[in-house]
Design an enzyme around this catalytic site. Structure first.
Site, PDB file in Angstrom:
ATOM      1  N   GLY A  82       0.094  -0.985   0.218  1.00 10.88           N
ATOM      2  CA  GLY A  82       0.075  -0.132  -0.391  1.00 10.88           C
ATOM      3  C   GLY A  82       0.573   1.560   0.064  1.00 10.88           C
ATOM      4  N   LYS A  83       2.208   0.983  -0.295  1.00 10.75           N
ATOM      5  CA  LYS A  83       2.978   2.552  -0.042  1.00 10.75           C
ATOM      6  C   LYS A  83       2.738   4.096  -1.328  1.00 10.75           C
ATOM      7  CE  LYS A  83       6.691  -0.337  -1.463  1.00 10.75           C
ATOM      8  NZ  LYS A  83       5.615  -1.213  -1.928  1.00 10.75           N
ATOM      9  N   SER A  88      12.669  -0.859  -1.595  1.00  9.36           N
ATOM     10  CA  SER A  88      13.753  -0.236  -0.915  1.00  9.36           C
ATOM     11  C   SER A  88      14.349  -1.233   0.744  1.00  9.36           C
ATOM     12  CB  SER A  88      13.833   1.332  -0.033  1.00  9.36           C
ATOM     13  OG  SER A  88      12.705   1.394   1.302  1.00  9.36           O
TER      14      SER A  88
END
Length: 451
Positions: free
Chosen positions: A58-59, A127
């Site tokens: 959900g970033k 990341s």
């Protein structure tokens, strides 16, 4: 002349001897100066909000929702999204550990530039490695810029079940190699600035949690938080507050004043924290607004009148108790008395000073002073007329709309019984909202006298 040297799969560094001849230039415009001209809210707010987590956590959804929210509040924000960046700046990088490191290095440097310009830079990248995210943080902190790491903490099973892009299915089938969570590790943050459980909270609630965190760090002002401020005394402090109220000097209020206490205490007049002080009164009277920064609409002054005798008796008090029909209803903190310029109030509010207007007559007959201050209300105002159950507070209404799945709310306030004209307007409003793409527009009907 020798060209740049390539290291690993695609990332390029200038030779050491060439870097010795590179000298950073200093900006002539300071951050404080940028802060004065960036957006509608004065102040430097440049920082980076770094979303990290599995694919599908959900970033990007949160990042773009946060960007939209901040910009709607007059705060410049911009999203650097992983997929978008790999279509341009980092299109020459793959997904090996070395390329992932270079991907994050470049993004961190770009984010730092955005932050230095005064923009709230929002990054959305898996990341996966701790050291890369820590390096991104250090890039900002060495320049005195705030860096907030937000762990979008959705379990791998949930992300794989969502699989919005169909990538997990391909990775499980062996069609994608080096996919985080399948055949490449993800190192979760040990101590993120915020941990977002997207499997447990909706987008709106998540955004408010993030904005609250930004407010704690001084990145956004508190009035940028989309919350309703109720003025009730917490239950654990109620006994001590009532004991204090019994020791204070009192000011009697009438029914209309009590109605305004109800309006204020339930949060209908947010961001007001009580009856208007003179600066708030003048802002409402002359500019039809309330609040600092991005002001909210407030064309009607919410004030408390007092007689000259009351003003002389109460002047200098740090707090006073407001009493209705002999019952204490609230404490007014740090009261401020100022002149009640009645004709100006009537002229600017109603466009007339004719005494035949019933509310104007009431104002003209009221005290020659106004008193403002912060309200602390003992309990919810009840009228015991059989209608209290329908008088929902703003926060209760929000909860109800969420339960109903409303994606738009249209409100009607009536002063007489519903007739065909009202029904036509209501049904046509719903029709127009449906045509605009809303799925479940919900009617809020307020008969006059019930609000």
């Amino acid at each position: 002349m020798a060209g740049p040297i390539r290291y690993g799969d695609g990332h390029i560094n200038a030779p050491e001897k060439d870097r010795a001849n590179i000298h950073p230039m200093q900006h002539h415009v300071s951050r404080s100066t940028r802060g004065k001209i960036m957006g509608e809210r004065a102040g430097f707010r440049g920082c980076t909000i770094w979303f990290t987590g599995y694919s599908g956590a959900g970033k990007s959804t949160l990042a773009f929702a946060l960007e939209d929210y901040l910009c709607s509040k007059g705060i410049p924000a911009y999203v650097l999204d992983g997929d978008n960046i790999r279509h341009g700046l980092n299109s020459n990088l793959g997904f090996s550990p070395e390329d992932r490191e270079e991907n994050i290095r470049r993004v961190a440097e770009v984010a730092r530039l955005f932050a230095d310009s005064g923009v709230v830079c929002i990054t959305s990248f898996i990341s996966p490695y701790l050291k890369d995210r820590e390096s991104a943080r250090k890039v900002h902190e060495k320049d005195g810029l705030k860096f907030l790491e937000i762990f979008v903490d959705a379990p791998l099973a949930v992300c794989e079940e969502r699989d919005v892009k169909g990538l997990y299915k391909k990775a499980r089938a062996g069609l994608i190699k080096g996919f985080t969570g399948i055949d490449q590790i993800y190192e979760p943050p040990a101590n993120p600035d915020l941990n977002m459980k997207t499997a447990e909270f909706g987008i709106d609630e998540s955004i408010q949690q993030i904005v609250t965190k930004l407010e704690e760090h001084g990145i956004v002002p508190d009035h940028a938080i989309d919350s309703i401020k109720e003025l009730f005394i917490p239950a654990e402090h109620l006994d001590s507050a009532k004991a204090e109220a019994a020791s204070l000097k009192t000011l009697s209020i009438d029914k209309v004043d009590l109605q305004w206490v109800q309006v204020l205490s339930e949060g209908w007049a947010t961001p007001l924290t009580g009856f208007m002080r003179e600066a708030e009164y003048l802002q409402s009277l002359h500019f039809n607004s309330a609040g600092n920064g991005r002001a909210t609409s407030q064309s009607v002054p919410i004030v408390l009148a007092a007689s000259t005798a009351d003003k002389e008796r109460l002047h200098g008090e740090k707090a006073i108790t407001l009493v209705h029909s002999g019952k204490p209803v609230a404490i007014l903190r740090n009261p401020e008395f100022y002149e009640h310029r009645k004709e100006e109030r009537c002229a600017r509010t109603f466009g007339t000073t004719h005494a035949g207007h019933p509310y104007i007559k009431m104002i003209m007959d009221s005290g020659d002073w106004l008193v403002g201050g912060d309200l602390e209300v003992f309990e919810r105002i009840r009228w015991n007329d059989g209608l209290d159950q329908y008088r929902l507070k703003p926060n209760e209404l929000r909860k109800k709309f969420t339960e109903l799945g409303a994606d738009a709310v249209f409100a009607f306030q009536l002063r007489n019984p519903i007739h065909n004209g009202h029904a036509l307007l209501m049904s046509d409003t719903r029709r127009q909202l449906l045509e605009q793409g809303y799925k479940n527009p919900t009617l809020l009907l307020h008969p006059l006298g019930m609000s």
